[in-house]
Scaffold this active site. Structure first.
Site, short mmCIF file in Angstrom:
data_model
loop_
_atom_site.label_atom_id
_atom_site.label_comp_id
_atom_site.label_asym_id
_atom_site.label_seq_id
_atom_site.Cartn_x
_atom_site.Cartn_y
_atom_site.Cartn_z
N CYS A 2 0.85 -1.18 0.00
CA CYS A 2 0.00 0.00 0.00
C CYS A 2 0.89 1.24 0.00
CB CYS A 2 -0.95 0.10 1.19
SG CYS A 2 -2.09 -1.26 1.32
N ARG A 27 3.91 -0.23 -4.91
CA ARG A 27 3.70 -0.80 -3.57
C ARG A 27 2.39 -1.58 -3.49
NH1 ARG A 27 6.89 1.58 0.25
NH2 ARG A 27 5.48 0.91 1.87
N TRP A 74 -2.74 -2.70 -1.67
CA TRP A 74 -2.38 -4.10 -1.87
C TRP A 74 -3.18 -4.86 -0.81
CZ3 TRP A 74 -0.18 -8.17 0.86
CH2 TRP A 74 0.26 -9.25 0.08
N ASN A 100 -1.73 1.91 5.81
CA ASN A 100 -0.85 0.89 5.25
C ASN A 100 -0.37 0.04 6.42
OD1 ASN A 100 1.21 -0.57 3.98
ND2 ASN A 100 2.67 1.11 4.18
N GLY A 101 -0.67 -1.25 6.39
CA GLY A 101 -0.23 -2.12 7.50
C GLY A 101 -1.33 -3.12 7.83
N GLU A 483 17.29 -17.67 -8.21
CA GLU A 483 16.91 -16.31 -8.59
C GLU A 483 16.31 -16.29 -10.01
OE1 GLU A 483 16.35 -13.68 -7.14
OE2 GLU A 483 16.58 -12.06 -8.59
N LYS A 487 12.56 -15.01 -10.88
CA LYS A 487 12.27 -13.94 -11.86
C LYS A 487 11.21 -14.42 -12.84
CE LYS A 487 13.51 -11.30 -10.23
NZ LYS A 487 14.25 -11.02 -9.06
N GLU A 490 7.63 -14.82 -11.14
CA GLU A 490 6.92 -13.62 -10.68
C GLU A 490 6.44 -12.73 -11.82
OE1 GLU A 490 9.17 -10.98 -8.13
OE2 GLU A 490 11.01 -11.50 -9.15
N HIS A 506 17.47 -36.62 -7.49
CA HIS A 506 16.74 -37.06 -6.30
C HIS A 506 15.26 -36.69 -6.36
CE1 HIS A 506 20.52 -38.24 -4.50
NE2 HIS A 506 21.02 -37.10 -4.97
N LYS A 605 6.06 -4.18 -4.33
CA LYS A 605 7.51 -4.02 -4.27
C LYS A 605 8.04 -4.10 -2.84
CE LYS A 605 11.53 -2.98 -6.04
NZ LYS A 605 12.18 -4.10 -6.72
C1 F6R Z 1 11.76 -10.50 -6.20
C2 F6R Z 1 11.56 -9.49 -5.20
C3 F6R Z 1 11.23 -9.90 -3.82
C4 F6R Z 1 12.08 -9.09 -2.83
C5 F6R Z 1 11.65 -9.38 -1.39
C6 F6R Z 1 12.51 -8.67 -0.38
O1 F6R Z 1 12.08 -9.97 -7.43
O2 F6R Z 1 11.67 -8.33 -5.48
O3 F6R Z 1 11.40 -11.26 -3.63
O4 F6R Z 1 13.41 -9.42 -3.02
O5 F6R Z 1 10.31 -8.99 -1.22
O6 F6R Z 1 12.47 -7.30 -0.55
P1 F6R Z 1 13.57 -6.36 0.07
O7 F6R Z 1 14.86 -6.67 -0.60
O8 F6R Z 1 13.08 -4.97 -0.22
O9 F6R Z 1 13.61 -6.65 1.53
#
Ligand code: F6R
Length: 610
Positions: A2, A27, A74, A100-101, A483, A487, A490, A506, A605
């Site tokens: 949010c 956000r 969100w 927000n929270g 990773e 990517k 998501e 395995h 984000k």
């Molecule tokens: C993936 C992504 C998330 C963040 C995670 C932690 O692309 O962006 O998995 O890495 O939410 O976020 P931070 O680094 O801001 O603590």
């Protein structure tokens, strides 16, 4: 999650709120709303969907107000619809609130309020706050005291902005666990969840701390804590520019951020490397260097991509420092009652510096006496401020929801910490110089890999209809496999798994058939022969292989379907290179599928709720 924004001042607040919400949309983006003064009455407009939906309703000066609040949501409690969108009104429609929270005791409070005759319009936890404030006002408390007493009753996290009909030019803002920053202008003040929403208006800011409440008018800002004690706040001058938070000619933020990596990595290294002395200098660790050096164990904690960076850090620390290192999901670490002492150093990695689980894990580790370091991108963020010391990644704002340049910058900072400590341990001057000389060549090698964009785009076309992917890597490149898979899932919504290559036998090998693309990270290191055997195992079952190999490896193309070549480097730096083709592959597959890569469904984000 949010985004919240608020404005009070001499200008019309509506375009400022809309612009601010667009900058905060990363956000959360399932609904948006604004609250404002319609002459002397409060009013709101809210809509399901993106901020642009909201914008179309207020365009062209249809509404004018000098004070207002805005929210992009969100969803946590209640589905994303117009009713659950913020702001929320009080009973008499004279108080408007955005939040927000998460309010953890909202059900108990809701029950009490319903018994007292309060009616709830939405399914949100947030609505209890506005009714509680109303309840205190009805008992004769002032607006600000009503907010303060309400905050004493609620449990959970909040970034709040509230306006009240009887005090028209005032916003009350409060924070606990969710970020809130106040921008100071001339004859105007702005609040927001982060500086992106206010940087176009002012560079002078105040960060609100937990349990602080601010009364904001155009004339000034008064901050008190929850016990009603006035708090002196430091005004901080920001160095960020508006250009840094715009797309700069790229079609998406994600693509821009992928291509910014050579500069981002240079920035992460700038002023920190002294090649002649084979030495690294990190100002943020100076005060705690001895304690860090003598730590008997290092724990690295974070979430998502930052956790993956931590896994690479584990390989670095154990190879060069010979200090036992563990990597922990922050969400598990915080609740596990971890065994910690003052002999432990815990490194928290977070791009945003606001991730709720990582922040809570940091507080837990501090309580238990461990040395706590932060590796953050967002300057002045909660994790950066709470840590005993730390290192900024200086990657610049990352707006695309999928983390790209933040990840590679985190790897740079982890390598810097490794070399800094290794030189105080056993790493010789010559080895230090060699490592740093190679390190400095990494941004150019990254540039070279980004030139493969068209090749990777073509490969991506062949996989847009795939429904599953497997990513394999060994050693330093096992976290890169994780990773790469993250990517892809998501932003393209394709199911993908990352595995240590040898683990395939395995279990996951059962999945392999002609419809299963397998991305194998296969640099020519000590595990090369073994990874070639893993490739053969996949080929024997008709799997399609995309290999990330180093330049000059002519053998591999005889056994795989596609090869993407990266320049060679020392093992410790290899993940910074091998992850780049995986970022581009995920990007192009998602774009091919017509998806919004900057704002993938269900994600936000900055995850400021548990
Ligand atoms: C993936 C992504 C998330 C963040 C995670 C932690 O692309 O962006 O998995 O890495 O939410 O976020 P931070 O680094 O801001 O603590």
């Amino acid at each position: 999650m949010c985004g919240i924004v608020g404005y009070t001042g001499k200008r019309d607040c509506i375009p400022i709120l809309i612009e601010g919400l667009k900058r905060l949309e990363y956000r959360g983006y399932d609904s948006a709303g604004i609250g404002y003064f319609d002459k002397d009455k409060l009013a709101y407009i809210k809509r399901k969907g993106r901020v642009t939906e909201l914008e179309s309703l207020v365009e062209g000066g249809k509404i004018v107000s000098k004070t207002g609040i805005g929210h992009t949501r969100w969803a946590t409690h209640g589905i994303p619809n117009e009713i659950n969108a913020h702001p929320h009104f009080s009973k008499n429609r004279d108080i408007l609130l955005i939040h927000n929270g998460i309010i953890e005791n909202y059900q108990a409070l809701k029950k009490i309020l319903i018994n007292e005759g309060y009616k709830f319009e939405s399914e949100t936890d947030s609505e209890v706050i506005v009714h509680l404030i109303d309840r205190f006002i009805k008992k004769g408390y002032s607006f600000s005291d009503s907010v303060r007493h309400t905050l004493i009753e609620i449990e959970g996290t909040y970034g709040l902005a509230i306006i009240y009909e009887k005090e028209p030019d005032k916003i009350i803002a409060a924070k606990k666990g969710s970020p809130l920053v106040i921008g100071i202008g001339g004859d105007e003040n702005i609040i927001a969840s982060d500086i992106n929403a206010l940087i176009a208006h002012t560079k002078q800011v105040i960060y609100l701390e937990d349990y602080e409440i601010a009364e904001i008018t155009k004339e000034g800002i008064l901050v008190r804590n929850i016990h009603d004690i006035p708090v002196e706040k430091e005004v901080i001058e920001l160095s960020m520019t508006v250009e840094e938070i715009s797309k700069g000619g790229y079609s998406t933020f994600m693509l821009k951020e992928i291509f910014e990596q050579p500069d981002a990595l240079t920035n992460a290294m700038r002023g920190r490397i002294i090649v002649d002395e084979g030495r690294v200098k990190l100002g943020g660790l100076e005060g705690i260097m001895d304690r860090l050096y003598h730590s008997e164990r290092i724990i690295i904690s974070g979430c998502g991509t930052s956790w993956h960076a931590g896994l690479v850090g584990e390989y670095m620390f154990e190879q060069y420092l010979r200090i036992p290192t563990e990597v922990e999901y922050a969400s598990e670490f915080r609740y596990r009652n971890p065994v910690l002492s003052e002999k432990d150093a815990v490194i928290f990695i977070s791009q945003s510096g606001e991730t709720a689980d990582t922040l809570a894990a940091l507080k837990e580790a501090k309580t238990k006496g461990a040395l706590c370091l932060g590796i953050c991108n967002a300057v002045g963020s909660s994790i950066a401020r709470e840590s005993h010391g730390g290192v900024y990644t200086h990657a610049g704002p990352e707006i695309g929801v999928a983390s790209t340049k933040a990840f590679t910058s985190q790897l740079v900072v982890l390598a810097l910490i490794t070399i800094l400590l290794a030189r105080r341990k056993e790493l010789s001057l010559t080895d230090g110089r060699n490592l740093l000389t190679e390190f400095q060549s990494i941004p150019d090698k990254v540039r070279k890999i980004l030139e493969l964009n068209n090749q990777i785009e073509k490969i991506a076309e062949d996989f847009k209809n795939s429904t599953n992917f497997l990513y394999l890597g060994r050693g330093y490149n096992f976290p890169v496999a994780l990773e790469g898979a993250l990517k892809l899932k998501e932003i393209s919504y394709i199911h993908a798994e990352g595995y240590p290559a040898a683990e395939m036998k395995h279990g996951p090998i059962a999945l392999i058939d002609e419809n299963m693309p397998v991305v194998v990270i296969a640099p020519k290191d000590s595990t090369y022969e073994k990874i070639i055997s893993n490739i053969q195992e996949v080929k024997a079952r008709n799997g399609k292989i995309i290999a990330i190999a180093i330049e000059g490896d002519d053998e591999i193309e005889k056994i795989v379907d596609y090869v993407i070549r990266v320049p060679d480097t020392i093992r410790i730096f290899m993940p910074i290179l091998t992850v780049l083709p995986l970022q581009l592959l995920a990007y192009h597959i998602a774009v091919n599928k017509g998806l919004n890569v900057d704002q993938p469904r269900n994600l936000a984000k900055s995850v400021t709720v548990e």
